[in-house]
Design a protein around this motif. Structure first.
Motif, short mmCIF file in Angstrom:
data_model
loop_
_atom_site.label_atom_id
_atom_site.label_comp_id
_atom_site.label_asym_id
_atom_site.label_seq_id
_atom_site.Cartn_x
_atom_site.Cartn_y
_atom_site.Cartn_z
N LYS A 1 35.14 -23.97 -46.48
CA LYS A 1 35.79 -24.40 -47.70
C LYS A 1 37.22 -24.85 -47.38
O LYS A 1 37.98 -24.13 -46.73
CB LYS A 1 35.81 -23.25 -48.71
N PRO A 2 37.60 -26.05 -47.78
CA PRO A 2 38.95 -26.55 -47.44
C PRO A 2 40.04 -25.72 -48.11
O PRO A 2 39.90 -25.23 -49.22
CB PRO A 2 38.93 -27.98 -47.97
N GLN A 3 41.15 -25.62 -47.37
CA GLN A 3 42.32 -24.90 -47.87
C GLN A 3 43.56 -25.78 -47.66
O GLN A 3 43.56 -26.68 -46.80
CB GLN A 3 42.49 -23.57 -47.15
N PRO A 4 44.63 -25.54 -48.41
CA PRO A 4 45.84 -26.37 -48.28
C PRO A 4 46.42 -26.30 -46.87
O PRO A 4 46.52 -25.22 -46.27
CB PRO A 4 46.80 -25.78 -49.31
N ASN A 5 46.79 -27.48 -46.36
CA ASN A 5 47.47 -27.61 -45.06
C ASN A 5 46.66 -27.02 -43.91
O ASN A 5 47.23 -26.54 -42.93
CB ASN A 5 48.85 -26.93 -45.12
N MET A 6 45.30 -27.05 -44.01
CA MET A 6 44.45 -26.47 -42.98
C MET A 6 43.33 -27.44 -42.62
O MET A 6 42.79 -28.14 -43.48
CB MET A 6 43.84 -25.14 -43.46
N SER A 7 42.99 -27.47 -41.34
CA SER A 7 41.85 -28.23 -40.85
C SER A 7 41.15 -27.40 -39.78
O SER A 7 41.63 -26.31 -39.41
CB SER A 7 42.30 -29.59 -40.29
N PHE A 8 39.99 -27.90 -39.25
CA PHE A 8 39.18 -27.11 -38.33
C PHE A 8 38.75 -27.97 -37.14
O PHE A 8 38.47 -29.17 -37.29
CB PHE A 8 37.95 -26.53 -39.04
N ASN A 9 38.71 -27.33 -36.01
CA ASN A 9 38.16 -27.97 -34.81
C ASN A 9 36.69 -27.56 -34.70
O ASN A 9 36.37 -26.43 -34.33
CB ASN A 9 38.95 -27.52 -33.59
N THR A 10 35.76 -28.48 -35.03
CA THR A 10 34.31 -28.18 -35.08
C THR A 10 33.57 -28.76 -33.89
O THR A 10 32.40 -29.17 -34.00
CB THR A 10 33.71 -28.74 -36.38
N SER A 11 34.25 -28.81 -32.75
CA SER A 11 33.58 -29.34 -31.55
C SER A 11 32.38 -28.51 -31.13
O SER A 11 31.47 -29.01 -30.46
CB SER A 11 34.60 -29.43 -30.41
N ASP A 12 32.31 -27.26 -31.52
CA ASP A 12 31.18 -26.38 -31.17
C ASP A 12 30.05 -26.48 -32.19
O ASP A 12 29.01 -25.83 -32.06
CB ASP A 12 31.67 -24.94 -31.08
N GLY A 13 30.22 -27.28 -33.21
CA GLY A 13 29.21 -27.44 -34.24
C GLY A 13 29.40 -26.45 -35.37
O GLY A 13 30.33 -25.62 -35.37
N THR A 14 28.45 -26.54 -36.34
CA THR A 14 28.50 -25.66 -37.52
C THR A 14 27.21 -24.86 -37.70
O THR A 14 27.00 -24.24 -38.74
CB THR A 14 28.77 -26.50 -38.77
N LEU A 15 26.34 -24.85 -36.67
CA LEU A 15 25.09 -24.09 -36.76
C LEU A 15 25.33 -22.61 -36.53
O LEU A 15 26.42 -22.19 -36.12
CB LEU A 15 24.08 -24.64 -35.76
N PHE A 16 24.30 -21.86 -36.77
CA PHE A 16 24.39 -20.41 -36.65
C PHE A 16 24.92 -20.01 -35.26
O PHE A 16 24.46 -20.49 -34.24
CB PHE A 16 23.00 -19.79 -36.86
N GLY A 17 25.93 -19.14 -35.24
CA GLY A 17 26.53 -18.67 -34.01
C GLY A 17 27.71 -19.49 -33.52
O GLY A 17 28.42 -19.09 -32.59
N ALA A 18 27.94 -20.68 -34.12
CA ALA A 18 29.03 -21.54 -33.66
C ALA A 18 30.39 -20.95 -34.07
O ALA A 18 30.52 -20.25 -35.07
CB ALA A 18 28.86 -22.94 -34.23
N VAL A 19 31.38 -21.25 -33.24
CA VAL A 19 32.75 -20.79 -33.50
C VAL A 19 33.65 -22.02 -33.66
O VAL A 19 33.64 -22.93 -32.82
CB VAL A 19 33.27 -19.89 -32.36
#
Length: 303
Positions: A59-77
């Motif tokens: 869920k997006p939050q103010p002034n925040m982003s995410f590095n999803t290079s590991d993916g978004t599947l179960f177990g991903a960080v």
């Protein structure tokens, strides 16, 4: 895949019984029913396929982003990234579990320490809170002091100011120098020779400021008429002085020429006076002798 809870409660699996298998935690059924049957002492072929669940983006939050290079599947960080000027408060990563993303994080704005005061000056910061990222503090010096350095500092993304506070120093202002124009007459001071001195015994020099210094010795008395003549000649010589007579190096006037001319004139005058005295005496005695030749001195004879 795992056996269903109902199947796990069964103790015997007689001929013709059916059981159900399910996808494990974090996985979802893709195809098949997961039911198998015991026939002739063997289980029928399993048609169930499972795949990892997808947590999707957090869920997006103010002034925040995410590095999803590991993916978004179960177990991903994934890693939490805050915008410039903000820092992470809480967990710096999130992990995808069967119930979704775990880990709480928040991006808070960077703050700096309260700005330091400067001697003989003041800052524009008057708030009770500490300065935040991007805020600018300006400095002003008191009257009579000059600001040395930058007149403002800014709170940077590192929590430090981009430069050191300035200094207020008092600078000495040089006093104005006034030059008064001077003429030749203002700089030259003449001195009339007194009767007790003669030009030959007086040595004169003119300083750079136009003053005349004399060294006088003892000499025979000069008659008042000579004093008047000498004063007139001295004034004549000094009144004819021109700026070209000044030495460019030390501004001194060469007075040898004028003293020499004055000395010649005075010497002639003194010689004339000295010669006139014996001539007068001689004429006086001569007249007395002539008068005596006609004197019969009859008035001195006895009666």
């Amino acid at each position: 895949m795992v056996l269903s809870d109902k199947t796990l409660l069964m103790n015997d699996f007689p001929e013709g019984i059916s059981v159900t298998l399910e996808c494990g935690n974090g996985y979802l059924a893709d195809t098949g029913s997961g039911i198998i049957t015991c026939i002739d002492g063997n289980w029928t072929e399993l048609d169930l396929t499972c795949k990892k669940m997808d947590c999707g983006l957090p869920k997006p939050q103010p002034n925040m982003s995410f590095n999803t290079s590991d993916g978004t599947l179960f177990g991903a960080v994934i890693t939490v990234v805050c915008d410039k000027g903000y820092q992470i408060s809480g967990s710096s990563f999130k992990q995808c579990y069967a119930r979704g993303w775990t880990g709480r994080a928040k991006c808070e704005i960077v703050t700096c320490d309260e700005p330091s005061e400067v001697t003989n000056g003041r800052s524009s910061w008057d708030s009770q809170d500490v300065p935040k990222y991007g805020e600018i503090i300006r400095y002003i010096c008191n009257e009579g002091y000059t600001l040395i350095g930058k007149d403002s500092i800014m709170c940077s993304e590192t929590g430090e100011y981009d430069s050191s506070p300035p200094e207020c120093k008092g600078l000495l202002t040089p006093l104005p120098v006034t030059t008064m124009p001077m003429t030749t007459e203002d700089r030259i001071t003449t001195k009339i020779v007194t009767p007790s001195t003669t030009p030959a015994q007086e040595a004169s020099t003119l300083t750079a400021h136009g003053e005349k210094s004399t060294t006088t010795g003892t000499a025979p008395t000069v008659p008042p008429s000579v004093q008047e003549i000498e004063s007139h000649q001295t004034r004549q010589h000094f009144s004819s002085l021109q700026p070209s007579n000044f030495d460019k190096d030390n501004l001194a006037i060469d007075t040898n020429k004028y003293i020499g001319d004055t000395s010649v004139g005075l010497t002639v005058t003194v010689l004339t006076v000295l010669l006139a005295v014996p001539i007068g005496i001689f004429l006086y005695k001569f007249l007395l002798k002539r008068k005596g030749s006609y004197d019969t001195r009859e008035d001195l004879k006895p009666e």
